[in-house]
Design a protein around this motif. Structure first.
Motif: not given
Length: 598
Positions: A185-193, A233-239
């Motif tokens: 699913p499309a997710m918007t990452l708030r931080t760069a990997w 990973l924290d931001h990805i889990a939230a998104d």
């Protein structure tokens, strides 16, 4: 040249006589053509000679005629064509676009990947290698793009021209056939990997010690070794949770579980194994499945869990000797995954393999109780004695399992003989369907639980199977019709009313879910997977097959045994429709069914 009599035995098989006078092979073993005695590649140019056109002794200085198709003055084959152009020549060369080895003239000297590349893109000049070949929208050919893909680190972009500055790594044609994963699913990452993660190495531990992750719960005071990776990973889990309609408590539990796993890694930055994440079952949150889903989305999961079928077999085969368990496990894997070697077989459905394995386990335990420790001790008498006689369906399944097992073991040379050869495995004739009591169906249709009423209505009115109900999606119900596997079924009025009540209940209980299936539960509302068959069974008053048979039988009675209508309405085959029409019109002549309707 020594002449060989036609009565002499074949020099290859030694059984049949030679086929031609003067030759050493029979008709079966003779080659398609005789290769050159000097180079061993080309075919003999003239009958009775031993050399090809290029190796034959030159008595004059006249050169070989060039190929009349490509103009090549070498590799002459026959009929004025070289080996690359003649349709009977066995010649393999490199792909003319990506230079991969293993292409033939039948595809225009292009591999399968470059054929698809030609269909999607246009010819131009590559911005990296400066060749005039087919290039993509960025201006690079497939060879340069493939090289950039091979050297590109995970989660990092790379310049294609920079990746090809030291040359390209060539490969064998048509070897890149990985299965494409399901799109995330499309997710918007708030931080760069962070660059370079997950790492490719792994620090080995001196010994494996059980970790008690509940001792560090909730893990808020733990400091992860790589803060940038933990923050991403924290931001990805939230998104991910926001996109899938997770509750705030579930999202917090997943983020907390990922943080605990990152802080207890032996190798910081390495992929987290599924067995390590399994320790979260002792944590109060117990969000293991959701944690594994988020980690797999970003490539931070290493799934080391054994297959569920093999775990189930290990529990059922407890107590059997290894000489029985290992061959049976090999047979299970071949049935489940298929085999391209002898004996060749397609991959079978897991439930079919489980049914055959259940029959086989009963037989193996009986043989072990009789004192047998290996399958090499089994003979024909033991196989026939192991077949159950009280149940004809069970007998047919057991015979099929034993015949398949020993066929695989004989082909793999694990047993010396096949004691189950020519064992009859025909299924007994199917029972004629009988009408059932409709009172439980009426009670289920009037049940206040909207899910139970809607499921019962779909099966009772339109004779859907258990799997069809599970796989129904929201887009399959539209315009007062049910679109099911190429068939369009007008929905009955009561079914539309009950489905509308269920959809209202579904929207009220899970307003933020993105699961596309029609029926969801509290477990699948936060995912995109269908419900289990056990969940469907709990919402039925009687088995789905009994309700389905009763509905089809009623339709056959009303239509006086019209097979064509049964096939069109319920998606049955002709043999399946005759099973119901025989109940209505049981007349047979010489074993063939004939309708009594004029």
């Amino acid at each position: 040249m020594t002449r060989i009599s036609r009565l002499a035995p074949c020099s290859t098989c030694g059984v049949r006589p030679v086929g031609y006078r003067g030759r050493g092979e029979c008709y079966t073993c003779k080659p398609k053509f005789i290769r050159c005695a000097q180079c061993g590649v080309g075919r003999v140019g003239y009958p009775g000679r031993e050399h090809c056109y290029e190796c034959k002794p030159k008595y004059n200085s006249r050169p070989i005629a060039p190929c009349r198709r490509c103009g090549s003055s070498s590799l002459y084959y026959a009929a004025g064509l070289c080996r690359r152009c003649h349709r009977c020549a066995e010649w393999v060369d490199s792909c003319r676009d990506c230079l991969a080895w293993g292409t033939t003239r039948h595809d225009g000297w292009l591999c399968q990947a470059c054929l698809g590349w030609h269909r999607r893109h246009q010819v131009g000049r590559c911005a990296s290698c400066q060749r005039s070949v087919t290039v993509n929208e960025r201006g690079f050919c497939r060879l340069c793009s493939r090289q950039a893909h091979l050297v590109r680190p995970a989660h990092e972009s790379i310049d294609v021209a920079l990746a090809n500055r030291h040359g390209q790594q060539l490969f064998i044609a048509d070897t890149f056939r990985q299965k494409r994963p399901d799109p995330a699913p499309a997710m918007t990452l708030r931080t760069a990997w962070p660059v370079g993660y997950p790492v490719a190495y792994r620090q080995l531990a001196a010994f494996d010690a059980a970790r008690d992750l509940a001792a560090v719960y909730p893990g808020d005071r733990l400091e992860p070794p790589i803060p940038a990776l933990a923050r991403s990973l924290d931001h990805i889990a939230a998104d991910y949770g926001r996109a899938h309609g997770w509750s705030e408590s579930l999202s917090d539990n997943v983020r907390r579980g990922i943080r605990i796993l990152l802080c207890t890694q032996d190798t910081p930055g390495a992929p987290i194994t599924a067995s390590q994440a399994g320790g979260l079952v002792h944590v109060p949150s117990k969000s293991v499945t959701a944690v594994l889903t988020v980690l797999a989305t970003v490539g931070m999961l290493e799934d080391d869990r054994p297959a569920a079928l093999e775990e189930w077999f290990a529990r059922g085969a407890h107590g059997l000797p290894e000489e029985m368990r290992e061959p049976a496990l090999l047979w299970i894997r071949i049935l489940r995954d298929g085999s391209s070697t002898r004996p060749r077989t397609h991959a079978r459905d897991v439930e079919h393999v489980r049914k055959l394995t259940r029959c086989l386990l009963t037989v193996l335990h009986d043989w072990h109780a009789q004192g047998h420790r290996t399958l090499r001790e089994i003979d024909r008498a033991l196989v026939l004695a192991a077949l159950p006689h009280h149940n004809p369906y069970r007998r047919a399944d057991t015979a099929l399992a034993l015949k398949s097992l020993f066929t695989v073991l004989k082909a793999r040379r694990i047993v010396f003989t096949n004691p189950a050869a020519r064992l009859p495995t025909a299924q007994p004739s199917a029972k004629l369907p009988l009408p059932m009591d409709t009172e439980p169906i009426r009670e289920a249709l009037a049940d206040p639980d909207t899910a139970r009423a809607a499921i019962t209505a779909l099966i009772a009115f339109h004779a859907l199977s258990n799997r069809q109900v599970r796989e129904l999606q929201l887009t399959d119900v539209r315009d007062r019709r049910l679109h099911l596997h190429g068939r369009v079924i007008p929905l009955a009025g009561p079914v539309r009313a009950l489905l509308g009540a269920w959809l209202d209940e579904r929207a009220r209980r899970w307003p933020g879910t993105i699961n596309p299936h029609l029926f969801i539960s509290a477990h699948t509302a936060v995912r995109i997977t269908p419900v289990s068959s056990g969940w469907i069974s709990r919402y039925r008053a009687v088995p789905a097959q009994a309700i389905r048979e009763d509905r089809i039988l009623e339709e056959a009675r009303i239509t006086h045994g019209d097979e064509r209508r049964l096939c069109d309405l319920f998606g049955l085959t002709v043999e399946g429709a005759q099973r119901y029409t025989r109940t209505i019109n049981p007349r047979t002549i010489d074993g063939e069914f004939y309708s009594t309707r004029t």
